[in-house]
Enzyme design. Structure first.
Site, PDB file in Angstrom:
ATOM      1  N   ARG A  13      45.538  38.018  45.390  1.00 27.21           N
ATOM      2  CA  ARG A  13      44.408  37.138  45.729  1.00 27.21           C
ATOM      3  C   ARG A  13      44.089  37.248  47.224  1.00 27.21           C
ATOM      4  NH1 ARG A  13      42.719  33.439  49.225  1.00 27.21           N
ATOM      5  NH2 ARG A  13      44.739  32.415  49.212  1.00 27.21           N
ATOM      6  N   ASP A  14      44.895  36.639  48.060  1.00 30.22           N
ATOM      7  CA  ASP A  14      44.622  36.675  49.498  1.00 30.22           C
ATOM      8  C   ASP A  14      44.617  38.124  49.990  1.00 30.22           C
ATOM      9  OD1 ASP A  14      44.147  35.656  51.993  1.00 30.22           O
ATOM     10  OD2 ASP A  14      45.998  34.511  52.148  1.00 30.22           O
ATOM     11  N   HIS A 205      52.482  29.316  54.427  1.00 29.31           N
ATOM     12  CA  HIS A 205      51.639  30.493  54.194  1.00 29.31           C
ATOM     13  C   HIS A 205      51.239  31.028  55.564  1.00 29.31           C
ATOM     14  CE1 HIS A 205      48.051  32.308  51.918  1.00 29.31           C
ATOM     15  NE2 HIS A 205      47.663  32.414  53.175  1.00 29.31           N
ATOM     16  N   HIS A 207      49.996  34.199  58.247  1.00 33.60           N
ATOM     17  CA  HIS A 207      49.370  35.511  58.471  1.00 33.60           C
ATOM     18  C   HIS A 207      50.009  36.102  59.729  1.00 33.60           C
ATOM     19  CE1 HIS A 207      45.980  35.710  55.517  1.00 33.60           C
ATOM     20  NE2 HIS A 207      46.438  34.473  55.325  1.00 33.60           N
ATOM     21  N   CYS A 238      40.932  36.419  55.173  1.00 28.75           N
ATOM     22  CA  CYS A 238      39.892  35.619  54.526  1.00 28.75           C
ATOM     23  C   CYS A 238      38.520  36.093  54.981  1.00 28.75           C
ATOM     24  CB  CYS A 238      40.081  34.142  54.877  1.00 28.75           C
ATOM     25  SG  CYS A 238      38.729  33.128  54.257  1.00 28.75           S
ATOM     26  N   ASN A 247      48.410  38.994  55.657  1.00 35.04           N
ATOM     27  CA  ASN A 247      49.470  37.988  55.455  1.00 35.04           C
ATOM     28  C   ASN A 247      50.805  38.550  55.942  1.00 35.04           C
ATOM     29  OD1 ASN A 247      47.341  37.428  53.361  1.00 35.04           O
ATOM     30  ND2 ASN A 247      48.695  35.699  52.974  1.00 35.04           N
TER      31      ASN A 247
HETATM   32  N1  COA Z   1      33.034  31.041  39.277  1.00 33.07           N
HETATM   33  C1  COA Z   1      31.961  31.828  39.051  1.00 33.07           C
HETATM   34  N2  COA Z   1      30.765  31.629  39.583  1.00 33.07           N
HETATM   35  C2  COA Z   1      30.606  30.553  40.368  1.00 33.07           C
HETATM   36  C3  COA Z   1      31.669  29.694  40.658  1.00 33.07           C
HETATM   37  C4  COA Z   1      32.913  29.970  40.083  1.00 33.07           C
HETATM   38  N3  COA Z   1      33.976  29.220  40.328  1.00 33.07           N
HETATM   39  N4  COA Z   1      31.223  28.726  41.480  1.00 33.07           N
HETATM   40  C5  COA Z   1      29.920  28.974  41.719  1.00 33.07           C
HETATM   41  N5  COA Z   1      29.545  30.075  41.038  1.00 33.07           N
HETATM   42  C6  COA Z   1      28.233  30.695  41.027  1.00 33.07           C
HETATM   43  C7  COA Z   1      27.217  29.793  40.394  1.00 33.07           C
HETATM   44  O1  COA Z   1      27.169  29.998  39.006  1.00 33.07           O
HETATM   45  C8  COA Z   1      25.949  30.232  41.085  1.00 33.07           C
HETATM   46  O2  COA Z   1      25.508  31.434  40.515  1.00 33.07           O
HETATM   47  P1  COA Z   1      23.940  31.790  40.413  1.00 33.07           P
HETATM   48  O3  COA Z   1      23.472  31.943  41.835  1.00 33.07           O
HETATM   49  O4  COA Z   1      23.934  33.064  39.650  1.00 33.07           O
HETATM   50  O5  COA Z   1      23.334  30.631  39.715  1.00 33.07           O
HETATM   51  C9  COA Z   1      26.439  30.553  42.511  1.00 33.07           C
HETATM   52  O6  COA Z   1      27.816  30.858  42.375  1.00 33.07           O
HETATM   53  C10 COA Z   1      26.251  29.407  43.475  1.00 33.07           C
HETATM   54  O7  COA Z   1      26.798  28.230  42.893  1.00 33.07           O
HETATM   55  P2  COA Z   1      26.826  26.752  43.550  1.00 33.07           P
HETATM   56  O8  COA Z   1      27.316  25.779  42.558  1.00 33.07           O
HETATM   57  O9  COA Z   1      25.515  26.509  44.220  1.00 33.07           O
HETATM   58  O10 COA Z   1      27.962  26.842  44.556  1.00 33.07           O
HETATM   59  P3  COA Z   1      27.926  27.157  46.070  1.00 33.07           P
HETATM   60  O11 COA Z   1      26.887  28.167  46.414  1.00 33.07           O
HETATM   61  O12 COA Z   1      27.937  25.866  46.798  1.00 33.07           O
HETATM   62  O13 COA Z   1      29.346  27.882  46.198  1.00 33.07           O
HETATM   63  C11 COA Z   1      31.725  28.054  46.106  1.00 33.07           C
HETATM   64  C12 COA Z   1      30.530  27.173  46.347  1.00 33.07           C
HETATM   65  C13 COA Z   1      32.888  27.516  46.866  1.00 33.07           C
HETATM   66  C14 COA Z   1      32.045  28.049  44.640  1.00 33.07           C
HETATM   67  C15 COA Z   1      31.427  29.495  46.496  1.00 33.07           C
HETATM   68  O14 COA Z   1      30.901  29.538  47.788  1.00 33.07           O
HETATM   69  C16 COA Z   1      32.661  30.337  46.438  1.00 33.07           C
HETATM   70  O15 COA Z   1      33.154  30.653  45.358  1.00 33.07           O
HETATM   71  N6  COA Z   1      33.153  30.749  47.615  1.00 33.07           N
HETATM   72  C17 COA Z   1      34.333  31.554  47.762  1.00 33.07           C
HETATM   73  C18 COA Z   1      35.365  30.857  48.583  1.00 33.07           C
HETATM   74  C19 COA Z   1      36.566  31.741  48.748  1.00 33.07           C
HETATM   75  O16 COA Z   1      37.043  32.369  47.823  1.00 33.07           O
HETATM   76  N7  COA Z   1      37.086  31.819  49.973  1.00 33.07           N
HETATM   77  C20 COA Z   1      38.207  32.654  50.290  1.00 33.07           C
HETATM   78  C21 COA Z   1      39.493  32.079  49.844  1.00 33.07           C
HETATM   79  S1  COA Z   1      40.112  30.801  50.883  1.00 33.07           S
HETATM   80 ZN    ZN Z   2      45.830  33.290  53.645  1.00 35.64          ZN
END
Ligand code: COA
Ligand code: ZN
Length: 310
Positions: A13-14, A205, A207, A238, A247
């Site tokens: 994942r990370d 955790h 890095h 990230c 990490n």
């Molecule tokens: N799984 C799959 N798709 C997802 C989802 C999930 N958990 N959460 C949101 N989506 C999709 C929605 O279906 C939507 O798709 P569309 O544009 O095709 O309709 C789009 O993402 C935006 O969804 P929304 O509810 O408006 O969420 P958001 O834009 O506020 O996004 C997060 C919030 C956090 C879900 C999103 O930004 C995200 O997944 N970020 C990744 C964070 C991450 O992994 N960081 C690194 C690790 S620390």
């Molecule tokens: Zn990390």
């Protein structure tokens, strides 16, 4: 007296989330199998997040379904919202990890939520997990420094952990997302958290951005922590935290712990094999700080095998 330490492998994942080259599900599985063969018993195996935000995690469901299920191996799934929760449960996850950052700006950058909203959101997700009988791990990311806001007061981290336990978290992870912490800060923050909440309820955790991963781990160990997140080959970072590097490498921590007489159940030579599999799929040269030593050992072995054959 030897003591058992749990290494929770977060490479899938990370480790992979920032890799530009998509690693196919069978590649991720091959890495996981290599790690299981090396003795890894705990994984954060994927994140169920938006595939637009993190394309590398788009196959989280397929990966979760294909991982070998065995009572001795623990898999958690990182997620941030209900959609992620539903996908994780549907994929068979038995443990979830929910992260929020210690600062306003990092939460906005990562999950587009204010800190109070992120806390409420975390509470809702923990409640669902408890109702469904899943473990809930809560992560405080950027706990030892934020790329946007700088230093984070110890009190902020302790108060967040307090809140997370109150909301029902089973364990709290103190995460140094960008590797800005050093041993003095770890002693202060993790030491205080261990006193207040019990070291057995904490995960750390780290890095290795500034080569302090191992010493930070040693300090956490000395205040009683027994669970550590690491990533094979030092993969990691990230996408939403500028300055984050890999990490702490699984092989570096396992080597140090084995050397100091702790029980990890990990075979370092086999971790090397898993790192080579990860190199093949990512197209990157990987390896923790012991990799040069590893290579020199292999050269020595090859040379003595060649001279024995002469
Ligand atoms: N799984 C799959 N798709 C997802 C989802 C999930 N958990 N959460 C949101 N989506 C999709 C929605 O279906 C939507 O798709 P569309 O544009 O095709 O309709 C789009 O993402 C935006 O969804 P929304 O509810 O408006 O969420 P958001 O834009 O506020 O996004 C997060 C919030 C956090 C879900 C999103 O930004 C995200 O997944 N970020 C990744 C964070 C991450 O992994 N960081 C690194 C690790 S620390
Ligand atoms: Zn990390």
């Amino acid at each position: 007296m030897s003591k058992s330490i749990l290494i929770n492998e977060v490479g899938l994942r990370d480790g992979l989330q920032i890799q530009p080259k998509f690693v196919p599900t069978n590649g991720k599985l091959e890495i996981a199998l290599g790690l299981i063969d090396a003795g890894i018993k705990s994984f954060e195996a994927a994140s169920f997040v938006s595939p637009k935000a993190v394309p590398q995690m788009s196959d989280a469901s397929d990966l979760f379904k294909s991982l070998p299920k065995n009572d001795n191996i623990y898999y958690s799934a990182l997620l941030f919202n209900q959609k992620g929760y539903e996908r994780a449960v549907e994929s068979g996850a038995k443990a979830i990890a929910i992260a929020l950052a210690s600062t306003e700006k990092m939460n906005m950058a990562n999950i587009r939520m204010s800190l109070p909203d992120a806390i409420n959101n975390l509470g809702r997700l923990i409640k669902m997990a408890k109702k469904d009988g899943l473990d809930a791990r809560a992560y405080i990311s950027t706990a030892l420094g934020c790329p946007y806001e700088g230093n984070v007061p110890t009190e902020t981290v302790i108060n967040l952990a307090d809140k997370m336990f109150e909301l029902g978290a089973d364990k709290i992870a103190i995460a140094d997302t960008i590797g800005s912490g050093g041993p003095a800060l770890v002693e202060e923050v993790v030491g205080k958290a261990a006193k207040k909440f019990g070291a057995e309820n904490l995960i750390v955790h780290f890095h290795d951005t500034r080569a302090l991963g191992l010493i930070n781990a040693w300090v956490a160990l000395k205040v009683g922590v027994t669970e550590f997140d690491t990533s094979l080959g030092g993969l990691g970072g990230c996408p939403f935290a500028p300055g984050a590097a890999g990490n702490l490498a699984t092989e570096d921590l396992a080597f140090m712990l084995n050397d100091a007489g702790y029980e990890t159940g990990i075979d370092i030579g086999k971790i090397r094999e898993a790192v080579l599999i990860a190199e093949r799929y990512t197209g990157q040269k990987l390896g923790g700080r012991i990799s040069q030593w590893w290579i020199s050992q292999e050269r020595k072995k090859a040379a003595s095998a060649a001279s024995a054959a002469e």
